[in-house]
Scaffold this motif. Structure first.
Motif, PDB file in Angstrom:
ATOM      1  N   ASP A  64       0.907  -1.334  -0.231  1.00 58.87           N
ATOM      2  CA  ASP A  64       0.200   0.084  -0.201  1.00 58.87           C
ATOM      3  C   ASP A  64       0.769   1.287  -0.008  1.00 58.87           C
ATOM      4  O   ASP A  64       1.835   1.342   0.754  1.00 58.87           O
ATOM      5  CB  ASP A  64      -0.989  -0.097   1.317  1.00 58.87           C
TER       6      ASP A  64
ATOM      7  N   TRP B 212      -8.509 -12.524   6.561  1.00 55.01           N
ATOM      8  CA  TRP B 212      -8.166 -11.861   7.710  1.00 55.01           C
ATOM      9  C   TRP B 212      -8.991 -12.170   8.920  1.00 55.01           C
ATOM     10  O   TRP B 212      -8.883 -12.667   9.949  1.00 55.01           O
ATOM     11  CB  TRP B 212      -8.061 -10.325   7.878  1.00 55.01           C
TER      12      TRP B 212
ATOM     13  N   THR C  91      -7.966   8.637   8.111  1.00 56.20           N
ATOM     14  CA  THR C  91      -7.265   7.354   7.834  1.00 56.20           C
ATOM     15  C   THR C  91      -5.797   7.200   7.839  1.00 56.20           C
ATOM     16  O   THR C  91      -5.315   6.294   8.317  1.00 56.20           O
ATOM     17  CB  THR C  91      -8.003   7.087   6.264  1.00 56.20           C
TER      18      THR C  91
ATOM     19  N   THR D  93      -3.209  -4.240   3.870  1.00 59.24           N
ATOM     20  CA  THR D  93      -4.396  -3.576   4.496  1.00 59.24           C
ATOM     21  C   THR D  93      -3.828  -2.521   5.572  1.00 59.24           C
ATOM     22  O   THR D  93      -4.386  -3.008   6.876  1.00 59.24           O
ATOM     23  CB  THR D  93      -5.563  -4.546   4.649  1.00 59.24           C
TER      24      THR D  93
ATOM     25  N   GLY E  14      -7.317  -1.560   8.324  1.00 55.18           N
ATOM     26  CA  GLY E  14      -7.873  -2.808   8.301  1.00 55.18           C
ATOM     27  C   GLY E  14      -9.315  -2.986   8.791  1.00 55.18           C
ATOM     28  O   GLY E  14      -9.852  -4.045   8.671  1.00 55.18           O
TER      29      GLY E  14
ATOM     30  N   ILE F 166     -12.232  -2.176   4.847  1.00 57.59           N
ATOM     31  CA  ILE F 166     -10.953  -1.874   4.846  1.00 57.59           C
ATOM     32  C   ILE F 166     -11.050  -0.404   4.448  1.00 57.59           C
ATOM     33  O   ILE F 166     -11.781  -0.284   3.197  1.00 57.59           O
ATOM     34  CB  ILE F 166      -9.936  -2.511   4.098  1.00 57.59           C
ATOM     35  N   ASP F 167     -10.330   0.660   4.723  1.00 63.30           N
ATOM     36  CA  ASP F 167     -10.672   1.989   4.503  1.00 63.30           C
ATOM     37  C   ASP F 167      -9.464   2.324   3.300  1.00 63.30           C
ATOM     38  O   ASP F 167      -8.185   2.137   3.539  1.00 63.30           O
ATOM     39  CB  ASP F 167     -10.457   2.925   5.457  1.00 63.30           C
TER      40      ASP F 167
ATOM     41  N   TYR G 186     -16.473  -7.287   3.424  1.00 62.32           N
ATOM     42  CA  TYR G 186     -15.245  -6.735   3.801  1.00 62.32           C
ATOM     43  C   TYR G 186     -14.159  -7.593   2.655  1.00 62.32           C
ATOM     44  O   TYR G 186     -14.325  -8.657   2.269  1.00 62.32           O
ATOM     45  CB  TYR G 186     -14.898  -7.749   5.282  1.00 62.32           C
ATOM     46  N   GLN G 187     -13.224  -6.939   2.448  1.00 63.25           N
ATOM     47  CA  GLN G 187     -12.459  -7.035   1.323  1.00 63.25           C
ATOM     48  C   GLN G 187     -11.721  -8.110   1.304  1.00 63.25           C
ATOM     49  O   GLN G 187     -11.326  -8.852   0.402  1.00 63.25           O
ATOM     50  CB  GLN G 187     -11.794  -5.640   0.767  1.00 63.25           C
TER      51      GLN G 187
END
Length: 314
Positions: free
Chosen positions: A21, A238, A109, A164, A167, A101-102, A233-234
């Motif tokens: 990321d 997790w 954020t 993430t 998260g 997840i943002d 949730y992506q």
């Protein structure tokens, strides 16, 4: 075959760099898994092999002042992490249910990402727990579970915040763990302060109760995912891993609670001595996503190797 293996490793490394990321890429120890893996391998090698041999013919060091400062510092650090988690989402905009997840770059954020990275980095600071054991020749405290937990926790968290960093519901266990660490390091600080503070350590038994509560909170919170009508949730992986982790350690500590406080199996008097992060009448438990009070007992053989023995109580 070797050339092909090296090629595949390099391809995977390049893939990770592309997937990292961008919001966390410039943080220390986030550019590559090689850095943090090397540190953790060195930690394991020192804890199991180098440390015991280095101290074999030396007297144990008296580090009470250093441990008091260290534990106080960890109390303050974890309290700061808790406040940042709360102010950046958990105490403001999060629902405590299906928080996704943002992927934005809003100031809030980015603040959550900083808190998550700081939590990850604190796991490397916690490696000093083991260093204190080694320098004080408390090698029996360095069980397999102790070393495994201290090395595996930061290793897994690298993958989490690499992919993430904000998260959502998958980061709730970090908040709970930081809260628990505030309490536990405060206890360990009092324990390191010497015999005059032993009368204030009557609540040692409740450390285990706090750990059990931690696992219950984490498991119940993450279990919501399985009962919600819709939660997009992506990275569901997790969710599954956190649930398994919480349940496993709840069972582990429930068994410990029965052995230590219901069946009353106490340690031999010779083992009941205050140690770094292990106070009087406390002999290593293990804490999931938390402090390493490990539910095992280790001994050194003549070569200084760790041997995992039978279960002991705190």
């Amino acid at each position: 075959m070797l050339q092909e293996a090296v090629s595949n490793v390099l391809k995977f490394h390049s893939y990770l760099q592309l997937r990292t990321d961008v919001r966390v890429k410039d943080y220390p120890l986030m550019q590559s898994p090689i850095q943090m893996t090397s540190i953790l391998l060195a930690y394991v090698f020192f804890s199991v092999y180098v440390g015991p041999r280095l101290m074999a013919n030396r007297k144990p060091l008296r580090l009470n002042t250093a441990m008091m400062i260290y534990n106080l510092g960890m109390v303050l650090l974890n309290a700061y992490i808790v406040s940042e988690f709360l102010l950046s989402g958990w105490g403001t905009t999060y629902t405590w249910r299906c928080d996704l997840i943002d992927v934005s770059s809003s100031p809030q954020t980015l603040r959550m990402i900083r808190a998550s990275w700081l939590f990850y980095f604190s796991k490397f600071i916690e490696l000093f727990d083991t260093l204190f054991f080694v320098l004080r020749k408390k090698q029996s405290q360095i069980t397999f579970l102790h070393v495994f937990h201290h090395s595996f926790m930061p290793w897994t968290w690298w993958w989490g915040i690499t992919l993430t960093p904000a998260g959502g519901m998958g980061a709730f266990h970090a908040l709970v763990n930081a809260v628990v660490h505030v309490i536990m390091y405060f206890y360990y600080g009092l324990s390191a302060a010497g015999p005059r503070f032993q009368k204030y350590l009557w609540w040692k038994k409740y450390i285990t109760a706090i750990q059990l509560l931690q696992f219950v909170l984490v498991s119940v919170h993450i279990s919501q995912y399985y009962f919600m009508e819709k939660c997009d949730y992506q990275v569901p992986l997790w969710i599954h891993l956190i649930w398994l982790y919480g349940v496993f350690f709840f069972l582990l500590f429930s068994n410990f609670w029965v052995q230590a406080y219901i069946r009353g199996k106490r340690l031999p008097a010779a083992d009941v001595k205050p140690t770094q992060n292990c106070s009087a009448s406390e002999h290593i438990t293990v804490v999931a996503n938390g402090k390493h009070l490990e539910n095992g007992h280790a001994q050194l053989n003549t070569n200084g190797n760790i041997l995992l023995g039978k279960v002991k109580e705190i």
